[in-house]
Motif scaffolding. Structure first.
Motif, mmCIF file in Angstrom:
data_model
loop_
_atom_site.group_PDB
_atom_site.id
_atom_site.type_symbol
_atom_site.label_atom_id
_atom_site.label_comp_id
_atom_site.label_asym_id
_atom_site.label_seq_id
_atom_site.Cartn_x
_atom_site.Cartn_y
_atom_site.Cartn_z
ATOM 1 N N MET A 183 25.065 -7.511 -14.585
ATOM 2 C CA MET A 183 25.794 -6.577 -13.723
ATOM 3 C C MET A 183 25.493 -5.141 -14.122
ATOM 4 N N MET A 184 25.440 -4.279 -13.115
ATOM 5 C CA MET A 184 25.214 -2.863 -13.338
ATOM 6 C C MET A 184 26.558 -2.148 -13.339
ATOM 7 N N VAL A 185 26.806 -1.377 -14.388
ATOM 8 C CA VAL A 185 28.039 -0.596 -14.522
ATOM 9 C C VAL A 185 27.657 0.874 -14.550
ATOM 10 N N ASP A 186 28.230 1.659 -13.667
ATOM 11 C CA ASP A 186 27.957 3.090 -13.627
ATOM 12 C C ASP A 186 29.288 3.827 -13.549
ATOM 13 N N ASP A 187 29.410 4.890 -14.317
ATOM 14 C CA ASP A 187 30.659 5.660 -14.364
ATOM 15 C C ASP A 187 31.841 4.740 -14.673
ATOM 16 N N ASP A 188 31.609 3.778 -15.561
ATOM 17 C CA ASP A 188 32.641 2.862 -16.044
ATOM 18 C C ASP A 188 33.214 1.956 -14.960
ATOM 19 N N HIS A 189 32.450 1.665 -13.915
ATOM 20 C CA HIS A 189 32.886 0.732 -12.868
ATOM 21 C C HIS A 189 31.729 -0.187 -12.485
ATOM 22 N N VAL A 190 32.057 -1.444 -12.236
ATOM 23 C CA VAL A 190 31.050 -2.419 -11.809
ATOM 24 C C VAL A 190 30.524 -2.021 -10.437
ATOM 25 N N GLN A 191 29.193 -1.962 -10.306
ATOM 26 C CA GLN A 191 28.579 -1.521 -9.059
ATOM 27 C C GLN A 191 27.802 -2.624 -8.330
ATOM 28 N N ARG A 192 27.068 -3.441 -9.094
ATOM 29 C CA ARG A 192 26.297 -4.503 -8.438
ATOM 30 C C ARG A 192 25.976 -5.603 -9.433
ATOM 31 N N PHE A 193 25.513 -6.750 -8.884
ATOM 32 C CA PHE A 193 25.113 -7.906 -9.686
ATOM 33 C C PHE A 193 23.662 -8.267 -9.351
ATOM 34 N N ASP A 194 22.916 -8.681 -10.361
ATOM 35 C CA ASP A 194 21.519 -9.077 -10.176
ATOM 36 C C ASP A 194 21.302 -10.490 -10.684
ATOM 37 N N LEU A 195 20.489 -11.250 -9.968
ATOM 38 C CA LEU A 195 20.022 -12.532 -10.503
ATOM 39 C C LEU A 195 18.823 -12.212 -11.391
ATOM 40 N N SER A 196 19.087 -11.918 -12.653
ATOM 41 C CA SER A 196 18.008 -11.555 -13.577
ATOM 42 C C SER A 196 18.524 -11.606 -15.005
ATOM 43 N N LEU A 197 17.590 -11.761 -15.934
ATOM 44 C CA LEU A 197 17.897 -11.730 -17.357
ATOM 45 C C LEU A 197 17.447 -10.389 -17.915
ATOM 46 N N LEU A 198 18.238 -9.799 -18.796
ATOM 47 C CA LEU A 198 17.932 -8.466 -19.296
ATOM 48 C C LEU A 198 16.686 -8.430 -20.176
ATOM 49 N N ASP A 199 16.307 -9.577 -20.754
ATOM 50 C CA ASP A 199 15.119 -9.571 -21.616
ATOM 51 C C ASP A 199 13.828 -9.694 -20.821
ATOM 52 N N GLY A 200 13.962 -9.818 -19.487
ATOM 53 C CA GLY A 200 12.773 -9.883 -18.647
ATOM 54 C C GLY A 200 11.960 -11.145 -18.830
ATOM 55 N N SER A 201 12.552 -12.186 -19.386
ATOM 56 C CA SER A 201 11.821 -13.422 -19.642
ATOM 57 C C SER A 201 11.545 -14.163 -18.328
ATOM 58 N N GLU B 95 12.227 -17.236 -17.903
ATOM 59 C CA GLU B 95 13.104 -18.405 -17.847
ATOM 60 C C GLU B 95 13.631 -18.601 -16.427
ATOM 61 N N THR B 96 13.602 -19.822 -15.953
ATOM 62 C CA THR B 96 14.022 -20.116 -14.590
ATOM 63 C C THR B 96 15.533 -19.936 -14.444
ATOM 64 N N ILE B 97 15.939 -19.172 -13.427
ATOM 65 C CA ILE B 97 17.360 -18.959 -13.146
ATOM 66 C C ILE B 97 17.754 -19.918 -12.029
ATOM 67 N N THR B 98 18.636 -20.853 -12.348
ATOM 68 C CA THR B 98 19.051 -21.846 -11.352
ATOM 69 C C THR B 98 20.306 -21.431 -10.600
ATOM 70 N N GLN B 99 21.045 -20.451 -11.127
ATOM 71 C CA GLN B 99 22.265 -19.988 -10.472
ATOM 72 C C GLN B 99 21.948 -19.439 -9.073
ATOM 73 N N ALA B 100 22.753 -19.830 -8.110
ATOM 74 C CA ALA B 100 22.583 -19.305 -6.747
ATOM 75 C C ALA B 100 23.355 -18.013 -6.583
ATOM 76 N N GLY B 101 22.888 -17.157 -5.680
ATOM 77 C CA GLY B 101 23.596 -15.940 -5.334
ATOM 78 C C GLY B 101 24.451 -16.168 -4.098
ATOM 79 N N PRO B 102 24.947 -15.096 -3.482
ATOM 80 C CA PRO B 102 25.737 -15.234 -2.258
ATOM 81 C C PRO B 102 24.966 -15.991 -1.175
ATOM 82 N N PHE B 103 25.699 -16.729 -0.349
ATOM 83 C CA PHE B 103 25.149 -17.508 0.769
ATOM 84 C C PHE B 103 24.207 -18.607 0.293
ATOM 85 N N GLY B 104 24.240 -18.951 -1.003
ATOM 86 C CA GLY B 104 23.371 -19.998 -1.520
ATOM 87 C C GLY B 104 21.936 -19.559 -1.702
ATOM 88 N N LEU B 105 21.672 -18.257 -1.681
ATOM 89 C CA LEU B 105 20.312 -17.749 -1.850
ATOM 90 C C LEU B 105 19.864 -17.913 -3.294
#
Length: 229
Positions: free
Chosen positions: A129-147, A149-159
């Motif tokens: 999740m991206m936090v700016d000015d101490d508030h949650v702004q958005r969510f990403d399907l991604s790992l911070l280490d840039g690996s 690794e396969t992400i199996t979690q679905a996003g909104p609408f099953g994407l």
């Protein structure tokens, strides 16, 4: 399909047979006259709080663990305004990020309240999740280490990452827009859907016909090409 939605569809069919055409069921609230810069903050609700989650995925079937009758782990609920129990607009500071959270380190030594990415904590695995000015702004399907690794979690609408462009368009609501990718317009593009009833949006980055990146939340944050960068 959610049982409540199935019952609602049946009622609409009955109304249509009675001699008049039933209107489409309301899905989104009416758009506010002056949308806020980010979605209004609210107390995080449980994943079963359907009344406060108008954009909610139908639960996907969970396969049983191989060789047992025990069901697998349920996919953690996500929608345009949240991931797990973290909500867009919710206040979140470095002091809230205990040992269970992992940060990208973007704001280390920087200005208080600067932009930062977090993962783990109470977020579903594979979501940051991206936090700016101490508030949650958005969510990403991604790992911070840039690996890779396969992400199996679905996003909104099953994407999901790796889904074909055609499959993604089938799941996105009508009204999505597309434009060439900023860095590779020949093979890449952005697919964006703005919720007409709020200041929430979702964006997919498509390369060679496949979803390579996926993020959602406050529309202004979704428009940022490189997140905090």
């Amino acid at each position: 399909m959610n049982p409540l939605l199935r019952q609602g569809s049946a009622l609409l069919i009955v109304v249509g047979l009675s001699g008049c055409t039933a209107p489409d069921p309301p899905v989104l609230a009416a758009a506010p006259s002056t949308p806020a810069a980010i979605a209004p903050a609210r107390v995080p609700a449980s994943n079963d709080d359907i009344a406060n989650r108008p954009i909610q995925d139908d639960p996907e079937p969970v396969p049983a663990k191989e060789g047992t009758d025990e069901p697998g782990h349920a996919v953690v609920s996500v929608a345009l305004d949240h991931a797990g129990d973290m909500v867009v607009g919710q206040r979140f500071t470095a002091a809230d990020a205990d040992a269970n959270w992992h940060s990208a380190g973007l704001s280390e030594g920087g200005q208080l309240g600067g932009c930062e990415y977090y993962e783990r904590g109470s977020l579903p695995e594979g979501i940051s999740m991206m936090v700016d000015d101490d508030h949650v702004q958005r969510f990403d399907l991604s790992l911070l280490d840039g690996s890779d690794e396969t992400i199996t979690q679905a996003g909104p609408f099953g994407l999901r990452l790796g889904m074909s462009r055609a499959e993604a368009l089938e799941r996105l609501p009508r009204g999505s827009t597309h434009k060439p990718h900023a860095y590779d317009p020949e093979t890449g593009e952005y697919l964006t859907w703005q919720d007409p009833g709020s200041d929430l949006a979702i964006r997919l980055e498509i390369f060679e016909g496949k979803v390579s990146m996926l993020y959602w939340g406050a529309s202004g944050a979704v428009e940022l090409i490189e997140g905090c960068a």
